[in-house]
Design a protein around this motif. Sequence first.
Motif, short mmCIF file in Angstrom:
data_model
loop_
_atom_site.label_atom_id
_atom_site.label_comp_id
_atom_site.label_asym_id
_atom_site.label_seq_id
_atom_site.Cartn_x
_atom_site.Cartn_y
_atom_site.Cartn_z
N THR A 28 -22.25 103.99 71.59
CA THR A 28 -21.70 105.22 71.24
C THR A 28 -20.93 105.80 72.30
O THR A 28 -21.22 105.55 73.42
N ASP A 30 -20.79 108.84 73.07
CA ASP A 30 -21.53 109.84 73.71
C ASP A 30 -22.62 109.34 74.62
O ASP A 30 -23.07 110.05 75.64
N ASN A 32 -25.56 108.13 74.38
CA ASN A 32 -26.75 108.57 73.95
C ASN A 32 -27.63 109.39 75.11
O ASN A 32 -28.54 109.41 75.61
N SER A 91 -28.70 110.49 69.77
CA SER A 91 -27.62 111.47 69.74
C SER A 91 -27.20 111.48 68.58
O SER A 91 -27.71 110.37 67.47
#
Length: 172
Positions: A28, A30, A32, A91
């Motif tokens: 992802t 972000d 995690n 997340s």
Amino acid sequence: MQEVSINNQMKLSPHFTLGELTKTKHQTADGNIPSHVVIENLKRICENWLEDLRYSYNTLYVWNVEGGMRNENTHDADEDEPIIINSGYRSPAVNKLAGGSNTSNHLTGCAVDIRCAGKEQMIRYASILLDIADGTKQDYDELLLEQHGSVCWLHFAVRPKDNRRRIEFLKV
């Protein structure tokens, strides 16, 4: 833009690292990356629950080299069977990809999915966690025995600090 990363080797407790509790197969944007509050929740679940689970399981059920049961006098942490975490912190992006609930305790670092070698180990882990709760008077939030095909895992969650338990579940 600078890429943010975490110290995967950071010890949350003697036998658990931040990398173990944040690993994911889902990529992802972000990354995690947990917040400081989430890291504190992960430390709490490792120190107050997972370390005791590991010690108790190994003391009660893991055989020593001579083939007899261990006792506290022969207990050697280097020979212990580890507790393997399939999923810890997620997340929001990772949780969505994993099919998790919008209210999942994984989002706050208050839940772990523990890999089990089979139903017997899953039941033993659950029993030990219940004993820990009784002995320490600590609340937990969820205790779920889960299976998909031949794969077994135990989902265990606590509430964020100073937040009372919602409800306990036990699936068989």
